[in-house]
Design an enzyme around this catalytic site. Structure first.
Site, PDB file in Angstrom:
ATOM      1  N   ASP A  29      40.492  35.688  79.040  1.00 18.88           N
ATOM      2  CA  ASP A  29      39.575  35.748  77.892  1.00 18.88           C
ATOM      3  C   ASP A  29      39.537  34.438  77.109  1.00 18.88           C
ATOM      4  O   ASP A  29      40.535  33.720  77.039  1.00 18.88           O
ATOM      5  CB  ASP A  29      40.041  36.887  76.970  1.00 18.88           C
ATOM      6  CG  ASP A  29      38.961  37.289  75.980  1.00 18.88           C
ATOM      7  OD1 ASP A  29      37.782  36.908  76.176  1.00 18.88           O
ATOM      8  OD2 ASP A  29      39.293  37.979  75.007  1.00 18.88           O
ATOM      9  N   GLY A  32      34.123  31.734  76.348  1.00 18.78           N
ATOM     10  CA  GLY A  32      32.967  31.493  75.486  1.00 18.78           C
ATOM     11  C   GLY A  32      33.351  30.674  74.265  1.00 18.78           C
ATOM     12  O   GLY A  32      32.681  29.698  73.907  1.00 18.78           O
ATOM     13  N   ARG A  42      28.005  28.643  77.014  1.00 19.95           N
ATOM     14  CA  ARG A  42      29.087  29.558  77.420  1.00 19.95           C
ATOM     15  C   ARG A  42      29.411  29.414  78.909  1.00 19.95           C
ATOM     16  O   ARG A  42      30.562  29.553  79.320  1.00 19.95           O
ATOM     17  CB  ARG A  42      28.678  31.002  77.104  1.00 19.95           C
ATOM     18  CG  ARG A  42      28.630  31.301  75.607  1.00 19.95           C
ATOM     19  CD  ARG A  42      28.185  32.743  75.358  1.00 19.95           C
ATOM     20  NE  ARG A  42      29.065  33.695  75.993  1.00 19.95           N
ATOM     21  CZ  ARG A  42      30.234  34.100  75.470  1.00 19.95           C
ATOM     22  NH1 ARG A  42      30.613  33.650  74.305  1.00 19.95           N
ATOM     23  NH2 ARG A  42      30.991  34.964  76.116  1.00 19.95           N
ATOM     24  N   HIS A  46      32.963  29.336  81.267  1.00 17.47           N
ATOM     25  CA  HIS A  46      33.327  30.112  82.461  1.00 17.47           C
ATOM     26  C   HIS A  46      33.700  29.175  83.612  1.00 17.47           C
ATOM     27  O   HIS A  46      34.617  29.463  84.390  1.00 17.47           O
ATOM     28  CB  HIS A  46      32.186  31.047  82.860  1.00 17.47           C
ATOM     29  CG  HIS A  46      31.919  32.113  81.840  1.00 17.47           C
ATOM     30  ND1 HIS A  46      32.921  32.877  81.296  1.00 17.47           N
ATOM     31  CD2 HIS A  46      30.770  32.536  81.244  1.00 17.47           C
ATOM     32  CE1 HIS A  46      32.396  33.731  80.413  1.00 17.47           C
ATOM     33  NE2 HIS A  46      31.095  33.529  80.365  1.00 17.47           N
ATOM     34  N   SER A  74      33.787  42.692  84.245  1.00 14.97           N
ATOM     35  CA  SER A  74      34.007  44.117  83.957  1.00 14.97           C
ATOM     36  C   SER A  74      32.708  44.903  84.072  1.00 14.97           C
ATOM     37  O   SER A  74      31.610  44.326  84.087  1.00 14.97           O
ATOM     38  CB  SER A  74      34.575  44.274  82.538  1.00 14.97           C
ATOM     39  OG  SER A  74      33.548  44.097  81.588  1.00 14.97           O
ATOM     40  N   THR A  75      32.844  46.232  84.118  1.00 16.91           N
ATOM     41  CA  THR A  75      31.654  47.090  84.163  1.00 16.91           C
ATOM     42  C   THR A  75      30.812  46.884  82.895  1.00 16.91           C
ATOM     43  O   THR A  75      29.618  47.143  82.895  1.00 16.91           O
ATOM     44  CB  THR A  75      32.060  48.581  84.280  1.00 16.91           C
ATOM     45  OG1 THR A  75      33.126  48.839  83.348  1.00 16.91           O
ATOM     46  CG2 THR A  75      32.549  48.931  85.663  1.00 16.91           C
ATOM     47  N   TRP A  78      27.942  43.528  82.265  1.00 18.40           N
ATOM     48  CA  TRP A  78      26.496  43.534  82.571  1.00 18.40           C
ATOM     49  C   TRP A  78      25.671  43.510  81.289  1.00 18.40           C
ATOM     50  O   TRP A  78      24.474  43.215  81.319  1.00 18.40           O
ATOM     51  CB  TRP A  78      26.127  44.780  83.388  1.00 18.40           C
ATOM     52  CG  TRP A  78      26.764  44.836  84.733  1.00 18.40           C
ATOM     53  CD1 TRP A  78      27.760  45.679  85.123  1.00 18.40           C
ATOM     54  CD2 TRP A  78      26.473  44.030  85.885  1.00 18.40           C
ATOM     55  NE1 TRP A  78      28.110  45.445  86.436  1.00 18.40           N
ATOM     56  CE2 TRP A  78      27.330  44.442  86.928  1.00 18.40           C
ATOM     57  CE3 TRP A  78      25.563  42.996  86.138  1.00 18.40           C
ATOM     58  CZ2 TRP A  78      27.311  43.857  88.197  1.00 18.40           C
ATOM     59  CZ3 TRP A  78      25.544  42.419  87.401  1.00 18.40           C
ATOM     60  CH2 TRP A  78      26.415  42.841  88.407  1.00 18.40           C
ATOM     61  N   ARG A  80      25.884  41.409  78.980  1.00 11.83           N
ATOM     62  CA  ARG A  80      25.746  40.027  78.480  1.00 11.83           C
ATOM     63  C   ARG A  80      24.351  39.495  78.801  1.00 11.83           C
ATOM     64  O   ARG A  80      23.649  40.039  79.660  1.00 11.83           O
ATOM     65  CB  ARG A  80      26.804  39.154  79.142  1.00 11.83           C
ATOM     66  CG  ARG A  80      28.185  39.586  78.712  1.00 11.83           C
ATOM     67  CD  ARG A  80      29.245  38.604  79.079  1.00 11.83           C
ATOM     68  NE  ARG A  80      30.484  39.039  78.468  1.00 11.83           N
ATOM     69  CZ  ARG A  80      31.465  38.247  78.093  1.00 11.83           C
ATOM     70  NH1 ARG A  80      31.371  36.953  78.281  1.00 11.83           N
ATOM     71  NH2 ARG A  80      32.547  38.729  77.530  1.00 11.83           N
ATOM     72  N   LEU A 140      51.050  35.499  98.239  1.00 10.68           N
ATOM     73  CA  LEU A 140      50.565  36.194  97.039  1.00 10.68           C
ATOM     74  C   LEU A 140      49.390  37.124  97.361  1.00 10.68           C
ATOM     75  O   LEU A 140      48.458  36.721  98.057  1.00 10.68           O
ATOM     76  CB  LEU A 140      50.100  35.140  96.022  1.00 10.68           C
ATOM     77  CG  LEU A 140      49.475  35.680  94.748  1.00 10.68           C
ATOM     78  CD1 LEU A 140      50.543  36.015  93.734  1.00 10.68           C
ATOM     79  CD2 LEU A 140      48.508  34.688  94.155  1.00 10.68           C
TER      80      LEU A 140
HETATM   81  C1  FPP Z   1      36.003  36.513  79.115  1.00 18.07           C
HETATM   82  O1  FPP Z   1      35.769  35.434  78.250  1.00 18.07           O
HETATM   83  C2  FPP Z   1      35.801  36.072  80.473  1.00 18.07           C
HETATM   84  C3  FPP Z   1      34.922  36.628  81.348  1.00 18.07           C
HETATM   85  C4  FPP Z   1      34.051  37.755  80.998  1.00 18.07           C
HETATM   86  C5  FPP Z   1      34.761  36.068  82.688  1.00 18.07           C
HETATM   87  C6  FPP Z   1      36.018  35.624  83.356  1.00 18.07           C
HETATM   88  C7  FPP Z   1      35.612  34.872  84.548  1.00 18.07           C
HETATM   89  C8  FPP Z   1      36.118  33.672  84.904  1.00 18.07           C
HETATM   90  C9  FPP Z   1      37.258  33.009  84.260  1.00 18.07           C
HETATM   91  C10 FPP Z   1      35.568  33.028  86.115  1.00 18.07           C
HETATM   92  C11 FPP Z   1      36.271  33.674  87.255  1.00 18.07           C
HETATM   93  C12 FPP Z   1      35.928  33.035  88.438  1.00 18.07           C
HETATM   94  C13 FPP Z   1      36.437  33.393  89.608  1.00 18.07           C
HETATM   95  C14 FPP Z   1      36.105  32.518  90.708  1.00 18.07           C
HETATM   96  C15 FPP Z   1      37.297  34.590  89.810  1.00 18.07           C
HETATM   97  P1  FPP Z   1      34.601  35.558  77.180  1.00 18.07           P
HETATM   98  O2  FPP Z   1      33.358  35.019  77.777  1.00 18.07           O
HETATM   99  O3  FPP Z   1      34.489  36.966  76.717  1.00 18.07           O
HETATM  100  O4  FPP Z   1      35.114  34.627  76.058  1.00 18.07           O
HETATM  101  P2  FPP Z   1      34.858  34.806  74.501  1.00 18.07           P
HETATM  102  O5  FPP Z   1      35.579  36.071  74.103  1.00 18.07           O
HETATM  103  O6  FPP Z   1      35.471  33.575  73.913  1.00 18.07           O
HETATM  104  O7  FPP Z   1      33.381  34.889  74.293  1.00 18.07           O
END
Ligand code: FPP
Length: 249
Positions: A29, A32, A42, A46, A74-75, A78, A80, A140
């Site tokens: 987390d 963003g 944002r 990612h 996550s479910t 979507w 976003r 792993l």
């Molecule tokens: C939450 O941060 C993060 C996500 C919803 C996406 C996590 C995905 C990645 C780190 C990329 C993964 C890639 C692979 C290849 C597995 P947020 O966007 O909610 O952050 P915020 O709370 O600061 O807005």
């Protein structure tokens, strides 16, 4: 256990390599907010988070962790904005297309957890290909949670059991925890000993609700793209100081 010779003396002193958590769950987390702090879109957060993901998976393998589960989509994600979803899908697709080369020689076995039905057929084929290509690896085990929700995972299991009850293969009154576990996406795996959530949020957000019943939780204010090997070692070290009682005394 043999500690890999790639850790500094200081790093070797942070954790007890003989008492490692077997399974670590990670809620990645803060992407963003990381981007916002830098005036970036944002999607850049990612992209930075995806790099951290690859780095930390490598570190976890080197430390000797057996299973890592990352919450990638996550479910609820979507909900976003479309362009953010597209950016996340592009990152995941890049990982499906090129991750194997980047993982070469690391012996990582990849398993996707969640409902793949929401993804395009070609995306689903890539998921299956990656699982197949790594199925004989013995290092792993990396669970990547995609279109994953802890509640829908439990519903998925319950539906399977109801199907068996209807067919007369199982009686409702005989259902045990083991039966529910059998149809979770992580069937056969040890539950996470430790769940890590950076970014200053203190909740599970529908992550591994069943499996996390007795997980130790570790939070930090660091945003996921900034998460380092040292943070991982610190989380493990703090975990090692906890007194796990599993409801006993
Ligand atoms: C939450 O941060 C993060 C996500 C919803 C996406 C996590 C995905 C990645 C780190 C990329 C993964 C890639 C692979 C290849 C597995 P947020 O966007 O909610 O952050 P915020 O709370 O600061 O807005």
């Amino acid at each position: 256990m043999k500690i890999k010779n790639i850790f500094s003396k200081k790093e070797k002193n942070i954790v007890d390599f003989e008492n490692l958590p077997q399974h670590i769950g990670i809620i990645m987390d803060g992407n963003g907010r990381w981007a916002k702090k830098r005036g970036l879109p944002r999607s850049s957060g990612h992209a930075a988070g995806a790099k951290t993901f690859e780095r930390i998976v490598e570190d976890a393998g080197n430390i000797g962790i057996k299973i890592v589960t990352v919450y990638a989509f996550s479910t609820e994600n979507w909900n976003r904005p479309k362009d953010e979803i597209n950016a996340l899908m592009a990152l995941l697709e890049d990982y499906l297309d090129n991750g194997l080369n980047r993982l070469a020689g690391r012996d990582v076995k990849i398993h996707f957890i969640g409902d793949p039905g929401a993804f395009s057929e070609s995306f689903q084929k890539k998921l299956m290909h990656m699982e197949k290509a790594t199925e004989n690896n013995s290092g792993l085990l990396l669970n990547v949670a995609l279109n994953y929700g802890g509640r829908s995972e439990i519903i998925h299991s319950v539906k399977k059991l109801i199907g068996q009850a209807v067919e007369g293969k199982i009686k409702a009154e005989d259902i045990t925890e083991k039966d529910i576990e059998k149809y979770l996406y992580t069937s056969g795996q040890a539950d996470p000993d430790l769940i890590i959530r950076p970014s200053g949020e203190y909740r599970l957000s529908n992550f591994m609700l069943w499996q996390g019943a007795y997980s130790e939780l570790w939070f930090s204010n660091c945003l996921w793209p900034d998460f380092t090997k040292n943070d991982l070692l610190q989380a493990i070290s703090d975990y090692q100081k906890r007194n796990r009682r599993f409801g006993g005394v």
